[in-house]
Enzyme design. Structure first.
Site, PDB file in Angstrom:
ATOM      1  CG  HIS A  58      -0.389   0.290   2.512  1.00 18.18           C
ATOM      2  ND1 HIS A  58       0.336  -0.628   3.242  1.00 18.18           N
ATOM      3  CD2 HIS A  58      -0.428   1.413   3.286  1.00 18.18           C
ATOM      4  CE1 HIS A  58       0.704  -0.089   4.390  1.00 18.18           C
ATOM      5  NE2 HIS A  58       0.256   1.155   4.442  1.00 18.18           N
ATOM      6  CG  HIS A  60      -0.232   5.906   3.788  1.00 18.86           C
ATOM      7  ND1 HIS A  60      -1.579   5.677   4.005  1.00 18.86           N
ATOM      8  CD2 HIS A  60       0.422   4.924   4.461  1.00 18.86           C
ATOM      9  CE1 HIS A  60      -1.716   4.608   4.763  1.00 18.86           C
ATOM     10  NE2 HIS A  60      -0.517   4.136   5.051  1.00 18.86           N
ATOM     11  CE1 TYR A 146      12.393   1.624  -3.061  1.00 12.78           C
ATOM     12  CE2 TYR A 146      11.490   0.174  -1.373  1.00 12.78           C
ATOM     13  CZ  TYR A 146      12.345   0.392  -2.431  1.00 12.78           C
ATOM     14  OH  TYR A 146      13.160  -0.619  -2.867  1.00 12.78           O
TER      15      TYR A 146
END
Length: 177
Positions: A58, A60, A146
């Site tokens: 996932h 954000h 990342y």
């Protein structure tokens, strides 16, 4: 109940976007493809990525849209489809997705939140940068490759030790471990 999105021209939004299969690691395994997908869509449909963290399953991010633009949905659709087209077709695709000619990569929906003020903005930036620690990928936020935390540190917006207290050996932001 009908779901309603906040469409605010030039708005700043926090998003959470998930893979369909949360055990997969497609996002970090294919980080260059994901970055290229973002860059390609940003060129065609500009927006600013204020903060971002990409985890294996996932991500954000906080985006700010152009002054007269409200269409984050189109951008997400294009980013997801561009990324998906770059992957081999080896995922399980259920009957519903198959009938709609969809891949089995992403969850259809995503979480979005309209940023209300500076405090709300900074709380979400902190959440983004701390997320790899929260999920146990690293002990210090700076150690996750990342993440926009590196840009924030380079620009002097936060200290390189943000989120970790060396004296007590625990995470200083979020929940104690």
């Amino acid at each position: 109940m009908q779901y309603r999105r906040a469409f605010v021209p030039g708005g700043t939004f926090f998003f959470t976007v998930n893979l369909l299969e949360r055990r997969k690691t497609l996002l970090t395994d294919n980080i260059e493809l994901l970055k290229q997908s973002f860059q390609h869509i940003k060129q065609a449909h500009p927006f600013n990525i204020d903060a971002i963290v990409i985890l294996p399953e996932h991500l954000h991010t906080i985006w700010t849209l152009p002054e007269t633009d409200t269409d984050f949905s189109m951008r997400w659709r294009l980013i997801k489809s561009t990324f998906s087209r770059g992957l081999p077709k080896d995922e399980h695709i259920n009957k519903t997705r198959h009938s709609k000619n969809e891949r089995g990569i992403w969850q259809r929906r995503y979480w979005e939140h309209l940023i209300r003020d500076e405090k709300d903005y900074m709380n979400h930036v902190d959440y983004i940068h701390y997320n790899p620690v929260k999920h146990g990928y690293v002990d210090k936020a700076i150690d996750w490759p990342y993440s926009s935390i590196h840009k924030f540190i380079r620009n002097g917006m936060i200290d390189k030790h943000w989120g970790y207290d060396e004296k007590i050996g625990m995470k200083a932001f979020g929940e104690r471990t």
